[in-house]
Design a protein around this motif. Sequence first.
Motif, PDB file in Angstrom:
ATOM      1  N   ALA A  48     -20.197  30.048  21.418  1.00  0.00           N
ATOM      2  CA  ALA A  48     -20.055  30.808  22.580  1.00  0.00           C
ATOM      3  C   ALA A  48     -19.821  30.308  23.839  1.00  0.00           C
ATOM      4  O   ALA A  48     -19.299  31.122  24.691  1.00  0.00           O
ATOM      5  CB  ALA A  48     -21.360  31.716  22.431  1.00  0.00           C
ATOM      6  N   HIS A  49     -20.077  29.007  24.122  1.00  0.00           N
ATOM      7  CA  HIS A  49     -19.939  28.511  25.392  1.00  0.00           C
ATOM      8  C   HIS A  49     -18.420  28.098  25.749  1.00  0.00           C
ATOM      9  O   HIS A  49     -18.196  27.714  26.808  1.00  0.00           O
ATOM     10  CB  HIS A  49     -20.796  27.457  25.784  1.00  0.00           C
ATOM     11  CG  HIS A  49     -22.240  27.700  26.012  1.00  0.00           C
ATOM     12  ND1 HIS A  49     -23.086  27.882  24.856  1.00  0.00           N
ATOM     13  CD2 HIS A  49     -22.889  27.990  27.142  1.00  0.00           C
ATOM     14  CE1 HIS A  49     -24.275  28.255  25.397  1.00  0.00           C
ATOM     15  NE2 HIS A  49     -24.058  28.410  26.866  1.00  0.00           N
ATOM     16  N   LYS A  50     -17.630  28.219  24.703  1.00  0.00           N
ATOM     17  CA  LYS A  50     -16.321  27.860  24.772  1.00  0.00           C
ATOM     18  C   LYS A  50     -15.391  29.134  25.375  1.00  0.00           C
ATOM     19  O   LYS A  50     -13.980  28.828  25.523  1.00  0.00           O
ATOM     20  CB  LYS A  50     -15.529  27.531  23.272  1.00  0.00           C
ATOM     21  CG  LYS A  50     -16.302  26.116  23.125  1.00  0.00           C
ATOM     22  CD  LYS A  50     -15.578  25.706  21.890  1.00  0.00           C
ATOM     23  CE  LYS A  50     -16.181  24.357  21.311  1.00  0.00           C
ATOM     24  NZ  LYS A  50     -15.757  23.262  22.210  1.00  0.00           N
ATOM     25  N   ASN A  51     -15.901  30.195  25.378  1.00  0.00           N
ATOM     26  CA  ASN A  51     -15.162  31.240  26.314  1.00  0.00           C
ATOM     27  C   ASN A  51     -14.088  31.591  25.166  1.00  0.00           C
ATOM     28  O   ASN A  51     -12.853  31.927  25.874  1.00  0.00           O
ATOM     29  CB  ASN A  51     -14.790  31.051  27.694  1.00  0.00           C
ATOM     30  CG  ASN A  51     -14.456  32.262  28.415  1.00  0.00           C
ATOM     31  OD1 ASN A  51     -15.098  33.181  28.367  1.00  0.00           O
ATOM     32  ND2 ASN A  51     -13.637  32.217  29.409  1.00  0.00           N
ATOM     33  N   LYS A  52     -14.345  31.928  24.184  1.00  0.00           N
ATOM     34  CA  LYS A  52     -13.241  32.185  22.961  1.00  0.00           C
ATOM     35  C   LYS A  52     -13.783  33.477  22.247  1.00  0.00           C
ATOM     36  O   LYS A  52     -14.987  33.805  22.193  1.00  0.00           O
ATOM     37  CB  LYS A  52     -12.893  31.271  21.975  1.00  0.00           C
ATOM     38  CG  LYS A  52     -12.477  29.817  22.624  1.00  0.00           C
ATOM     39  CD  LYS A  52     -11.159  29.702  22.769  1.00  0.00           C
ATOM     40  CE  LYS A  52     -10.489  28.311  23.171  1.00  0.00           C
ATOM     41  NZ  LYS A  52      -8.902  28.372  23.194  1.00  0.00           N
ATOM     42  N   ARG A  53     -12.770  34.116  21.753  1.00  0.00           N
ATOM     43  CA  ARG A  53     -13.334  35.152  20.747  1.00  0.00           C
ATOM     44  C   ARG A  53     -13.773  34.676  19.718  1.00  0.00           C
ATOM     45  O   ARG A  53     -13.247  33.639  18.670  1.00  0.00           O
ATOM     46  CB  ARG A  53     -11.720  35.993  20.431  1.00  0.00           C
ATOM     47  CG  ARG A  53     -11.350  36.610  21.674  1.00  0.00           C
ATOM     48  CD  ARG A  53      -9.694  37.234  21.295  1.00  0.00           C
ATOM     49  NE  ARG A  53      -9.101  36.205  20.723  1.00  0.00           N
ATOM     50  CZ  ARG A  53      -8.077  36.474  19.933  1.00  0.00           C
ATOM     51  NH1 ARG A  53      -7.523  37.725  19.763  1.00  0.00           N
ATOM     52  NH2 ARG A  53      -7.019  35.182  19.502  1.00  0.00           N
ATOM     53  N   MET A  54     -14.679  35.078  19.201  1.00  0.00           N
ATOM     54  CA  MET A  54     -15.532  34.473  17.812  1.00  0.00           C
ATOM     55  C   MET A  54     -16.011  35.707  16.892  1.00  0.00           C
ATOM     56  O   MET A  54     -16.629  36.700  17.464  1.00  0.00           O
ATOM     57  CB  MET A  54     -16.619  33.744  18.387  1.00  0.00           C
ATOM     58  CG  MET A  54     -17.394  33.161  17.228  1.00  0.00           C
ATOM     59  SD  MET A  54     -18.741  31.697  17.561  1.00  0.00           S
ATOM     60  CE  MET A  54     -19.547  32.583  18.870  1.00  0.00           C
ATOM     61  N   ILE A  55     -15.826  35.627  15.813  1.00  0.00           N
ATOM     62  CA  ILE A  55     -16.472  36.304  14.595  1.00  0.00           C
ATOM     63  C   ILE A  55     -17.632  35.752  13.766  1.00  0.00           C
ATOM     64  O   ILE A  55     -17.288  34.597  13.511  1.00  0.00           O
ATOM     65  CB  ILE A  55     -15.297  36.905  13.905  1.00  0.00           C
ATOM     66  CG1 ILE A  55     -14.317  37.948  14.423  1.00  0.00           C
ATOM     67  CG2 ILE A  55     -16.033  37.518  12.305  1.00  0.00           C
ATOM     68  CD1 ILE A  55     -13.193  38.385  13.604  1.00  0.00           C
TER      69      ILE A  55
END
Length: 282
Positions: A48-55
């Motif tokens: 979540a801290h990588k600033n990416k879209r995540m499912i």
Amino acid sequence: MFLIILCLWGTKRVQICDALDLKERAFISLVGAGGKSTLFSRMADELAHKNKRMILTTTTKMFSWQLAPFVKKGRLIEGHNEETIQECIKKYFSIEGKGGRLAVIGEKIKDNGEEKVTGPLPDWLDKWWKDKLADYFLVEADGAAGRPVKAPASHEPVIPLSTTDLIGVIGIDALGLPLQEENVFRSEIFSRLTGLNLGEKVGIEALAFLICHPEGLFKGVPPGCRRHLFINKVEDSEDLKMAEELTFEVLKICPRRISDIIMGAAGQKEVVAEVIRKVKTL
């Protein structure tokens, strides 16, 4: 050949995602037992801290409380129609002013009086990965009823074919426990795979056989997928010694099948104690 990277407690904090050497896009599925859901939560926090879209989702069932912290940070998307869910995900990820987004995909159900979440079909996840709907997919693809170790049944695990990184989890606290159902999920299958009789104590050799057996921990691994072994609940020097013994036994039996072996404790502040990673040689 394997390169040993030693990360001593208290010297440098190594994130589990760094230890796994994940790429900028990754489809991660977790199988096994002994802290799989704890590792799932820890990885979700890190990603979540990588600033990416995540499912985030599951191909089995998870307790609602396990996903609740991530629903608060992002959004729970429910539904029975693949196209409708996909459109909801696209719309959610396209909101302006937000770089990384977190979507929990699932449907709340009642299971034996407890609230759980079921996930979408593996085929849907494969399609969403191909359509680049998100940068990271994190999927719990197995159930273990809270035991430190398990053997998979014929219908387990449920691993999407698009998985790029499969993490097999095993609890080091399984060592020395009698082989019975209260300690080992699907104990009779474990006995058949490892040759250990019911009632006998689980040892290094039996765990190594389970890890390396084609029908064992990494059963159903998709072609081209990297296999990561995470030996969990390594909380002190004695645990680390046992984890290293297990590691060396695994390397003797199936050295070419595993990309890396990580020893650590998903529930501790410092997750990673030691990493053994495969390196290419000329």
